[in-house]
Design an enzyme around this catalytic site. Structure first.
Site, PDB file in Angstrom:
ATOM      1  N   THR A 183      56.599  59.352  88.034  1.00 52.39           N
ATOM      2  CA  THR A 183      56.208  58.141  87.302  1.00 52.39           C
ATOM      3  C   THR A 183      57.340  57.273  86.764  1.00 52.39           C
ATOM      4  OG1 THR A 183      54.372  59.448  86.511  1.00 52.39           O
ATOM      5  CG2 THR A 183      54.884  57.430  85.280  1.00 52.39           C
ATOM      6  N   ARG A 211      41.486  63.519  89.740  1.00 54.93           N
ATOM      7  CA  ARG A 211      42.349  63.850  88.592  1.00 54.93           C
ATOM      8  C   ARG A 211      43.126  62.606  88.123  1.00 54.93           C
ATOM      9  NH1 ARG A 211      48.072  63.522  87.285  1.00 54.93           N
ATOM     10  NH2 ARG A 211      48.582  65.226  85.873  1.00 54.93           N
ATOM     11  N   VAL A 212      43.139  62.424  86.817  1.00 51.70           N
ATOM     12  CA  VAL A 212      43.929  61.350  86.218  1.00 51.70           C
ATOM     13  C   VAL A 212      44.877  61.992  85.206  1.00 51.70           C
ATOM     14  CG1 VAL A 212      43.813  59.307  84.725  1.00 51.70           C
ATOM     15  CG2 VAL A 212      42.145  59.590  86.559  1.00 51.70           C
ATOM     16  N   GLY A 213      46.118  61.558  85.212  1.00 45.52           N
ATOM     17  CA  GLY A 213      47.104  62.125  84.288  1.00 45.52           C
ATOM     18  C   GLY A 213      47.254  61.290  83.032  1.00 45.52           C
ATOM     19  N   ASP A 214      48.385  61.437  82.389  1.00 41.05           N
ATOM     20  CA  ASP A 214      48.658  60.719  81.139  1.00 41.05           C
ATOM     21  C   ASP A 214      49.038  59.263  81.370  1.00 41.05           C
ATOM     22  OD1 ASP A 214      51.082  61.831  82.384  1.00 41.05           O
ATOM     23  OD2 ASP A 214      52.090  60.735  80.788  1.00 41.05           O
ATOM     24  N   THR A 234      56.866  60.808  80.999  1.00 33.45           N
ATOM     25  CA  THR A 234      56.713  61.294  82.372  1.00 33.45           C
ATOM     26  C   THR A 234      56.725  62.823  82.318  1.00 33.45           C
ATOM     27  OG1 THR A 234      57.686  61.296  84.608  1.00 33.45           O
ATOM     28  CG2 THR A 234      59.214  61.018  82.787  1.00 33.45           C
ATOM     29  N   GLY A 235      56.198  63.435  83.340  1.00 31.78           N
ATOM     30  CA  GLY A 235      56.126  64.894  83.349  1.00 31.78           C
ATOM     31  C   GLY A 235      54.702  65.340  83.599  1.00 31.78           C
TER      32      GLY A 235
END
Ligand code: ASP
Length: 326
Positions: A183, A211-214, A234-235
């Site tokens: 990201t 799936r959705v991340g931060d 990020t991460g």
């Protein structure tokens, strides 16, 4: 009578709490930095920052700067973690997440978007043209097309090859290698000293479909408060989502912390919050923040996180400090 007794009891308990004692007062009135600042995650941020810097030099606002930086990375179809060239989900589809937030506290976000080249600009259009903050999936794609973003079914041959190789074992390990470069999160400050931020990604490689991340979640992957500062992350998104990290960093800065101290505290909190779920050796999480004075902070769980800064005309890539030492 009973209600009144309960109320008085609750009041007594409240007044026993040292509520105000842990909110330090801010020491001085900050002077906004107005000579231009862009910070973004990872080495590739250098290229993104150059696009943002050009906007600044052309008189653009912070929101134009951060959008330009995001678009620069999304246009690179060889990039495996951002835009249409990104690694796909475990079913072979590249799905994109992005968000943007401006100096007025307005925000736009797009999740699980397919076949659109510039999710960061779709997020901006959601912010500017709709009463909503988040659009997802098919609806987001419909909105994008209706607003002049063409559909594009590009597949990056390198991403396709990596997916084919992954399919052999199909091991579902949502763990981010600490060396991974993912990201892009971008924070920008313009000639009025106003702040904006953006974040864009293809998310975790070979993730579950849907799936959705931060990264597109306001408060997790990005937060901007033009009275205080801004933060991005990020991460491994799940660790960041559980900790609302970007909002936390901005709130810590509001209480008087330097961006560096705020990022360090937020990493400690993230590790605590995730301790019962994941081993700290198994994931990376990284934060970047700035305040109104153009002071910057960066911190990560593991070494290896770098960030790019363009400040007062000077471009640089710098290593972040980390909680653990490798
Ligand atoms: N935070 C992104 C996600 O979890 C990926 C990354 O930044 O490495 O989707």
């Amino acid at each position: 009578m009973k209600n009144r007794r309960n109320f008085l009891k609750a009041l007594g308990a409240l007044s026993a709490l040292p509520l105000l004692s842990f909110v330090p007062e801010r020491k001085k009135t900050p002077v906004r930095f107005k000579k231009g600042l862009v910070i973004s995650t990872w080495n590739f941020g250098l290229k993104a920052n150059a696009a943002a810097a050009q906007k600044f030099l052309d008189g653009g606002k912070a929101v134009d700067m951060v959008e330009a930086a995001g678009r620069e990375m999304e246009s690179d179809l060889t990039e495996l973690s951002i835009g249409l060239g990104g690694l796909p989900d475990r079913e072979g589809h590249t799905t994109l997440d992005a968000c943007i937030m401006n100096h007025e506290g307005k925000a736009g976000s797009v999740c699980f978007l397919e076949q659109i080249m510039h999710p960061v600009s779709v997020a901006r259009a959601i912010m500017e043209k709709t009463p909503h903050v988040i659009l997802v999936g098919e609806g987001a794609q419909q909105f994008a097309v209706a607003n002049g973003f063409p559909k594009d079914n590009y597949t990056n041959p390198a991403a396709e090859k990596a997916w084919q190789e992954w399919l052999i074992k199909s091991e579902y390990k949502p763990i981010i290698n600490i060396e991974n470069h993912d990201t892009i999160g971008i924070l920008g400050q313009d000639a009025d000293g106003n702040l904006s931020g953006a974040c864009t990604t293809s998310g975790l490689a070979f993730k579950m479909r849907g799936r959705v991340g931060d990264s597109p979640i306001i408060g997790s992957g990005l937060y901007v408060d033009n009275k205080v500062g801004a933060a991005t992350a990020t991460g491994l998104g799940e660790t960041i989502l559980r900790s609302c990290s970007s909002f936390l960093i901005v709130e810590l800065m509001r209480q008087g912390l330097h961006p560096q101290a705020a990022c360090e505290e937020a990493i400690k909190r993230l590790v605590e919050i995730n301790a019962s779920i994941l081993k700290v050796e198994d994931y990376q999480a990284c934060f970047l923040a700035c305040n109104l004075e153009g002071e910057v902070g960066a911190y990560s769980v593991h070494p290896g996180f770098t960030y790019a800064i363009w400040k007062d005309g000077k471009p640089e890539v710098l290593p972040s400090k980390s909680l653990l030492n490798g």
